[in-house]
Design a protein around this motif. Structure first.
Motif, mmCIF file in Angstrom:
data_model
loop_
_atom_site.group_PDB
_atom_site.id
_atom_site.type_symbol
_atom_site.label_atom_id
_atom_site.label_comp_id
_atom_site.label_asym_id
_atom_site.label_seq_id
_atom_site.Cartn_x
_atom_site.Cartn_y
_atom_site.Cartn_z
ATOM 1 N N ARG A 98 -2.055 4.366 -3.416
ATOM 2 C CA ARG A 98 -0.501 4.445 -2.425
ATOM 3 C C ARG A 98 -0.281 4.001 -1.859
ATOM 4 N N LEU A 100 2.344 3.565 0.882
ATOM 5 C CA LEU A 100 3.249 3.850 2.520
ATOM 6 C C LEU A 100 3.395 3.222 2.699
ATOM 7 N N GLU A 132 5.065 7.098 -1.761
ATOM 8 C CA GLU A 132 5.042 8.022 -0.746
ATOM 9 C C GLU A 132 5.653 7.792 0.420
ATOM 10 N N ILE A 134 6.319 8.743 4.718
ATOM 11 C CA ILE A 134 5.451 9.704 5.264
ATOM 12 C C ILE A 134 6.415 9.981 6.677
ATOM 13 N N TYR A 167 -5.656 9.717 1.921
ATOM 14 C CA TYR A 167 -4.679 9.130 3.036
ATOM 15 C C TYR A 167 -5.494 8.170 4.141
#
Length: 328
Positions: A98, A100, A132, A134, A167
Motif C-alpha cells: 500500500r 498510504l 489509499e 487514510i 496496515y
C-alpha cells in the motif's frame, strides 16, 4: 433625570430584537474589554502576494509568488520517485503493498478530505491502484491539541493503522496536514492574539508535529500543508488569515536549507514540505457554512475541485497518486 446606562441597555435590547447587533468600529486590533469585530474585505487573499501591513510578504513562496522554486520541486520529484507500495513491515511489495497518505486535522479537515475521498473513488481508473487516503482528522483537534502528540487524532491513527490487519505506520509515505491554531469556539468574540508572535509559535508547533510524524511514520517522505478556510463568522479573523504566515515561514526555512528542516540524509528531521491549495476566501458568506464554521456541500465542492486541480498538475504527486499513463 437622564440615566445613561438604562437608556443604553434599552437601546441595545431594541437593536437585538430587530436583528441588528451593535458593534464597535471595525479595526485590525482590539481591546479585551470590547467584542472583536473586523472587516474581512480589508484583506486580500494570501496568494495575491500583497504585503500585509506594508511589512510582511505574502505569496506562498519567496518573492511574493505562488511558484515553487525549481530546485525544491526537483528534490520533491526525486523523492516522489522513490515512493511505492509497501507491506506492513515497510518492505517493497508491488503486488499487495500500500501507498498510504495520512490526513491529520480537525472537523473541517475531516469533512473536506471525506469529500476528496469520494472524488478519488469516482476517478479510480486514473488513480494508482495501491494508493489509499487514510483520514485520521478528528473534530475539536486543532493544532494546539495535535501538538500534544497524544489522544485525539493520534488515537484515531492508532485505530486506522496499527489496529487493522495489513496496515501499519510503516506504509505511510505522504501526509496531508490541514490545521488551524485557534480554539474550537470564540463565544466572547475575543480579538486575535499578537501578530506575528503567535504565528511564530504556530510555526514552532507545526515543526514539532512534523518532526514527530517522521519518527512515528519512518517512511514518511512528503507533507502537504494547508491552512484553514475563512472564519469570519466565528470572530477568528484576521487570525485565520494570518495562519498562512506560519506555513510560509516553515516552508521557507526548509527552502533556505536550515539544518532543523533537513528532509534527506542522516540528519533528516522533517518530510519534504510543500503547500496544498490555498482555500481562504473572504467572499464566502454565511451560505457556505452550516453554523458559521462547518462547510456546506457547495463549499466542499470548491475544496475538492481546488485540491484535485492542485494534485492533477503536481509533478510531485504524479508517481504515487496516479496510475502510469493516466489522463487526468
Amino acid at each position: 433625570m437622564f440615566n445613561a446606562p438604562i437608556v443604553l441597555a434599552v437601546l441595545g435590547s431594541c437593536l437585538l430584537a430587530g436583528g441588528v447587533q451593535a458593534q464597535p468600529p471595525q479595526r485590525d486590533g482590539g481591546s479585551p474589554l470590547e467584542p472583536w469585530t473586523f472587516d474581512p474585505a480589508t484583506l486580500q487573499p494570501f496568494s495575491e502576494g500583497k504585503r500585509y501591513r506594508d511589512e510582511f510578504e505574502t505569496g506562498l513562496y519567496p518573492g511574493g509568488t505562488n511558484e515553487m522554486p525549481p530546485t525544491h520541486r526537483q528534490a520533491g520529484e526525486r523523492i516522489a520517485g522513490t515512493i511505492g507500495p509497501l507491506d506492513a513491515d515497510g518492505a517493497v511489495d508491488d503486488q499487495s503493498g500500500r501507498i498510504l497518505a495520512l490526513v491529520l486535522g480537525h472537523s473541517n479537515c475531516s469533512m473536506y478530505f471525506r469529500a476528496l475521498q469520494r472524488q478519488l473513488v469516482q476517478q479510480r481508473e486514473k488513480m494508482h491502484p495501491r494508493f489509499e487516503l487514510i483520514n485520521a482528522a478528528v473534530g475539536g483537534q486543532q493544532l494546539p491539541e495535535i501538538v500534544g502528540l497524544q489522544g485525539g487524532v493520534w488515537d484515531r491513527v492508532q485505530s486506522l493503522l496499527d489496529g487493522r490487519p495489513g496496515y501499519s505506520a510503516r506504509q505511510v509515505q505522504v501526509l496531508f496536514l490541514h490545521t488551524t491554531y485557534h480554539g474550537a469556539g470564540n463565544p466572547r468574540r475575543a480579538p486575535p492574539r499578537p501578530f506575528p508572535d503567535v504565528m511564530r509559535n504556530m510555526q514552532r508547533d507545526l515543526d514539532k508535529v512534523l518532526a514527530y510524524c517522521v519518527e512515528r511514520f519512518p517512511n514518511l517522505k512528503i507533507a502537504y500543508l494547508t491552512c484553514d478556510g475563512f472564519r469570519h463568522f466565528t470572530g477568528f479573523e484576521p487570525h485565520v488569515y494570518q495562519e498562512a504566515f506560519a506555513l510560509k515561514w516553515l516552508i521557507e526555512s526548509q527552502l533556505a536549507g536550515e539544518p532543523s528542516t533537513q528532509f534527506e540524509g542522516p540528519d533528516r528531521r522533517l518530510p519534504w514540505l510543500t503547500w496544498g491549495p490555498y482555500i481562504w476566501d473572504n467572499t464566502w458568506d454565511r451560505s457556505y457554512f452550516t453554523d458559521g464554521v462547518h462547510p456546506v456541500p457547495k463549499a466542499l465542492d470548491i475544496f475538492v475541485d481546488k485540491y484535485w486541480q492542485h494534485l492533477s498538475h503536481d509533478s510531485v504527486a504524479r508517481p504515487w497518486l496516479f496510475a502510469p499513463q493516466s489522463s487526468r
